[in-house]
Design a protein around this motif. Structure first.
Motif, PDB file in Angstrom:
ATOM      1  N   LEU A 236       0.824  -1.210   0.000  1.00 35.30           N
ATOM      2  CA  LEU A 236       0.000   0.000   0.000  1.00 35.30           C
ATOM      3  C   LEU A 236       0.858   1.261   0.000  1.00 35.30           C
ATOM      4  O   LEU A 236       0.525   2.247  -0.668  1.00 35.30           O
ATOM      5  N   ALA A 237       1.980   1.228   0.725  1.00 32.93           N
ATOM      6  CA  ALA A 237       2.869   2.395   0.748  1.00 32.93           C
ATOM      7  C   ALA A 237       3.464   2.643  -0.630  1.00 32.93           C
ATOM      8  O   ALA A 237       3.520   3.792  -1.103  1.00 32.93           O
ATOM      9  N   GLU A 238       3.906   1.572  -1.291  1.00 31.95           N
ATOM     10  CA  GLU A 238       4.443   1.725  -2.644  1.00 31.95           C
ATOM     11  C   GLU A 238       3.365   2.206  -3.611  1.00 31.95           C
ATOM     12  O   GLU A 238       3.626   3.044  -4.489  1.00 31.95           O
ATOM     13  N   SER A 239       2.154   1.698  -3.467  1.00 30.32           N
ATOM     14  CA  SER A 239       1.064   2.132  -4.331  1.00 30.32           C
ATOM     15  C   SER A 239       0.738   3.604  -4.109  1.00 30.32           C
ATOM     16  O   SER A 239       0.435   4.332  -5.057  1.00 30.32           O
ATOM     17  N   PHE A 240       0.807   4.036  -2.865  1.00 36.60           N
ATOM     18  CA  PHE A 240       0.565   5.446  -2.558  1.00 36.60           C
ATOM     19  C   PHE A 240       1.625   6.331  -3.208  1.00 36.60           C
ATOM     20  O   PHE A 240       1.313   7.375  -3.802  1.00 36.60           O
ATOM     21  N   LEU A 241       2.892   5.907  -3.132  1.00 40.12           N
ATOM     22  CA  LEU A 241       3.963   6.673  -3.768  1.00 40.12           C
ATOM     23  C   LEU A 241       3.788   6.692  -5.284  1.00 40.12           C
ATOM     24  O   LEU A 241       3.989   7.730  -5.924  1.00 40.12           O
ATOM     25  N   SER A 242       3.432   5.545  -5.849  1.00 37.11           N
ATOM     26  CA  SER A 242       3.228   5.487  -7.291  1.00 37.11           C
ATOM     27  C   SER A 242       2.030   6.336  -7.708  1.00 37.11           C
ATOM     28  O   SER A 242       2.036   6.955  -8.775  1.00 37.11           O
ATOM     29  N   PHE A 243       0.994   6.364  -6.881  1.00 33.16           N
ATOM     30  CA  PHE A 243      -0.181   7.181  -7.168  1.00 33.16           C
ATOM     31  C   PHE A 243       0.192   8.660  -7.209  1.00 33.16           C
ATOM     32  O   PHE A 243      -0.380   9.437  -7.978  1.00 33.16           O
ATOM     33  N   LEU A 244       1.164   9.062  -6.386  1.00 33.07           N
ATOM     34  CA  LEU A 244       1.617  10.449  -6.361  1.00 33.07           C
ATOM     35  C   LEU A 244       2.666  10.742  -7.437  1.00 33.07           C
ATOM     36  O   LEU A 244       3.123  11.876  -7.558  1.00 33.07           O
ATOM     37  N   GLY A 245       3.069   9.719  -8.185  1.00 32.55           N
ATOM     38  CA  GLY A 245       4.074   9.915  -9.211  1.00 32.55           C
ATOM     39  C   GLY A 245       5.496   9.753  -8.716  1.00 32.55           C
ATOM     40  O   GLY A 245       6.435  10.157  -9.401  1.00 32.55           O
ATOM     41  N   LEU A 246       5.665   9.161  -7.532  1.00 32.00           N
ATOM     42  CA  LEU A 246       7.003   8.972  -6.957  1.00 32.00           C
ATOM     43  C   LEU A 246       7.440   7.515  -6.995  1.00 32.00           C
ATOM     44  O   LEU A 246       8.392   7.145  -6.318  1.00 32.00           O
ATOM     45  N   GLY A 247       6.737   6.699  -7.768  1.00 35.75           N
ATOM     46  CA  GLY A 247       7.030   5.278  -7.781  1.00 35.75           C
ATOM     47  C   GLY A 247       8.016   4.886  -8.860  1.00 35.75           C
ATOM     48  O   GLY A 247       8.957   5.624  -9.162  1.00 35.75           O
ATOM     49  N   VAL A 248       7.783   3.739  -9.475  1.00 34.54           N
ATOM     50  CA  VAL A 248       8.714   3.184 -10.451  1.00 34.54           C
ATOM     51  C   VAL A 248       8.678   3.990 -11.735  1.00 34.54           C
ATOM     52  O   VAL A 248       7.712   4.693 -12.036  1.00 34.54           O
ATOM     53  N   ASN A 249       9.759   3.882 -12.498  1.00 35.81           N
ATOM     54  CA  ASN A 249       9.869   4.587 -13.765  1.00 35.81           C
ATOM     55  C   ASN A 249       9.301   3.747 -14.901  1.00 35.81           C
ATOM     56  O   ASN A 249       9.326   2.520 -14.865  1.00 35.81           O
ATOM     57  N   GLU A 250       8.796   4.426 -15.920  1.00 34.35           N
ATOM     58  CA  GLU A 250       8.362   3.740 -17.141  1.00 34.35           C
ATOM     59  C   GLU A 250       9.569   3.091 -17.826  1.00 34.35           C
ATOM     60  O   GLU A 250      10.682   3.605 -17.713  1.00 34.35           O
ATOM     61  N   PRO A 251       9.389   1.974 -18.518  1.00 33.83           N
ATOM     62  CA  PRO A 251       8.103   1.320 -18.823  1.00 33.83           C
ATOM     63  C   PRO A 251       7.606   0.380 -17.733  1.00 33.83           C
ATOM     64  O   PRO A 251       6.567  -0.241 -17.902  1.00 33.83           O
ATOM     65  N   LEU A 252       8.381   0.254 -16.644  1.00 35.00           N
ATOM     66  CA  LEU A 252       7.896  -0.565 -15.537  1.00 35.00           C
ATOM     67  C   LEU A 252       6.641   0.064 -14.938  1.00 35.00           C
ATOM     68  O   LEU A 252       6.402   1.261 -15.069  1.00 35.00           O
ATOM     69  N   THR A 253       5.873  -0.743 -14.275  1.00 37.05           N
ATOM     70  CA  THR A 253       4.661  -0.255 -13.655  1.00 37.05           C
ATOM     71  C   THR A 253       4.411  -1.030 -12.373  1.00 37.05           C
ATOM     72  O   THR A 253       5.117  -2.000 -12.066  1.00 37.05           O
ATOM     73  N   SER A 254       3.438  -0.604 -11.619  1.00 36.94           N
ATOM     74  CA  SER A 254       3.032  -1.294 -10.391  1.00 36.94           C
ATOM     75  C   SER A 254       1.526  -1.150 -10.259  1.00 36.94           C
ATOM     76  O   SER A 254       0.882  -0.441 -11.043  1.00 36.94           O
ATOM     77  N   LEU A 255       0.971  -1.811  -9.269  1.00 34.35           N
ATOM     78  CA  LEU A 255      -0.476  -1.713  -9.082  1.00 34.35           C
ATOM     79  C   LEU A 255      -0.894  -0.281  -8.770  1.00 34.35           C
ATOM     80  O   LEU A 255      -1.947   0.176  -9.212  1.00 34.35           O
TER      81      LEU A 255
END
Length: 303
Positions: A236-255
């Protein structure tokens, strides 16, 4: 009428005495039996196993690549071309991206939890066993880190270093070990005055050996339960960061990235949001049911 000796048969010959050897059951055997009696936990383990297999091997065998861009943009789920969940705004297959996103989220959850497990258990057991000023100093460090906002810590790391998946592991793992340390410290304080610890100390066993051989094996139960409950928190923490645009870089993705992208078109194309959201919900539910099952199985009051 004379009584017949139980060791003799009617002919008077001596029969060998067979003694039943009863094997004892360890506490872990009892815990495993109680865990397997928990239907919700067992079903969750099967479902989670299927999810892990799909996340690990699915992208390798699926007909579409998660990075492949096509002209079929934001199409609805269809069997044509194997786009069973449709495509995103760049024409990439959503099912392929869902599988790779699930893999990344699970990997972040497992690795970050492993980091927090190693640091938290070592820190908490050492502080709890040594006690005194060392304990106070070590736990004040934990309190200071607790006071640091999680999102501020992540933004600080992203400002100093480049954004990458290893940094996400470090950022989340560097925060989640704090609670682990407190749990292990509390358990260590509860058992360090027991007779077997005193006997080991009187026998000249070193502090390091006492912690490794006697303290840690006795705190593994609560730690195992907390680990299964930490993985959903990390995801959930990683998803929250990714939701804010602070997660993994393209072309990788996460939930989290897929949910963020799906939320932008939720009204017109709800399937882009429903697929990753349902996948995350099922994964988190399975992990929580397994954690609850472990907690009940390892609870000494249930023995």
């Amino acid at each position: 009428m004379t009584d017949i000796d139980p060791l003799l048969d009617p002919t008077g010959r001596i029969q060998p005495v067979r003694q039943a050897i009863v094997g004892g059951r360890s506490l872990w055997d009892d815990a495993r039996a109680r865990l397997f009696r928990n239907k919700a936990a067992v079903i969750s383990m099967w479902i989670l196993g299927v999810i892990v297999i799909v996340a690990v091997f699915g992208p390798m065998v699926w007909m579409n690549d998660y990075k492949e861009i096509s002209d079929l943009r934001t199409i609805a789920p269809t069997l044509e071309g194997g786009h069973i969940l449709g495509t995103d705004i760049q024409g990439r297959d959503l099912f392929a991206r869902l599988m790779i996103g699930l893999r990344i989220s699970l990997m972040v959850g497992v690795v970050a939890t492993a980091v927090s497990l190693v640091i938290g258990v070592t820190w908490g057991a050492t502080a709890g066993y040594l006690g005194g000023r060392i304990d106070n100093f070590m736990m004040r460090i934990v309190d200071v880190l607790y006071a640091l906002p999680f999102i501020f810590f992540v933004i600080l790391l992203l400002t100093v270093f480049e954004r990458n998946i290893v940094l996400i592991f470090a950022a989340i793992g560097a925060i989640e070990w704090l609670t682990m340390a407190r749990i292990v410290r509390g358990q260590t304080l509860a058992i360090k005055g027991k007779e077997f610890i005193e006997a080991a100390r009187a026998s000249g066993v070193s502090r390091r050996a006492i912690i490794l051989r006697h303290i840690l094996p006795n705190v593994i139960g609560p730690v195992a339960v907390y680990v299964t409950l930490t993985i959903p928190v990390v995801i959930l923490a990683e998803s929250f960061l990714s939701f804010l645009g602070l997660g993994v870089n393209e072309p990788l993705t996460s939930l989290g990235v897929l949910i963020s992208e799906g939320a932008k078109t939720m009204g017109e194309k709800p399937w882009m949001l429903l697929a990753p959201a349902i996948t995350m919900a099922v994964t988190l539910l399975c992990l929580n049911f397994i954690g609850d099952g472990l907690r009940d199985a390892l609870d000494p009051k249930e023995r």
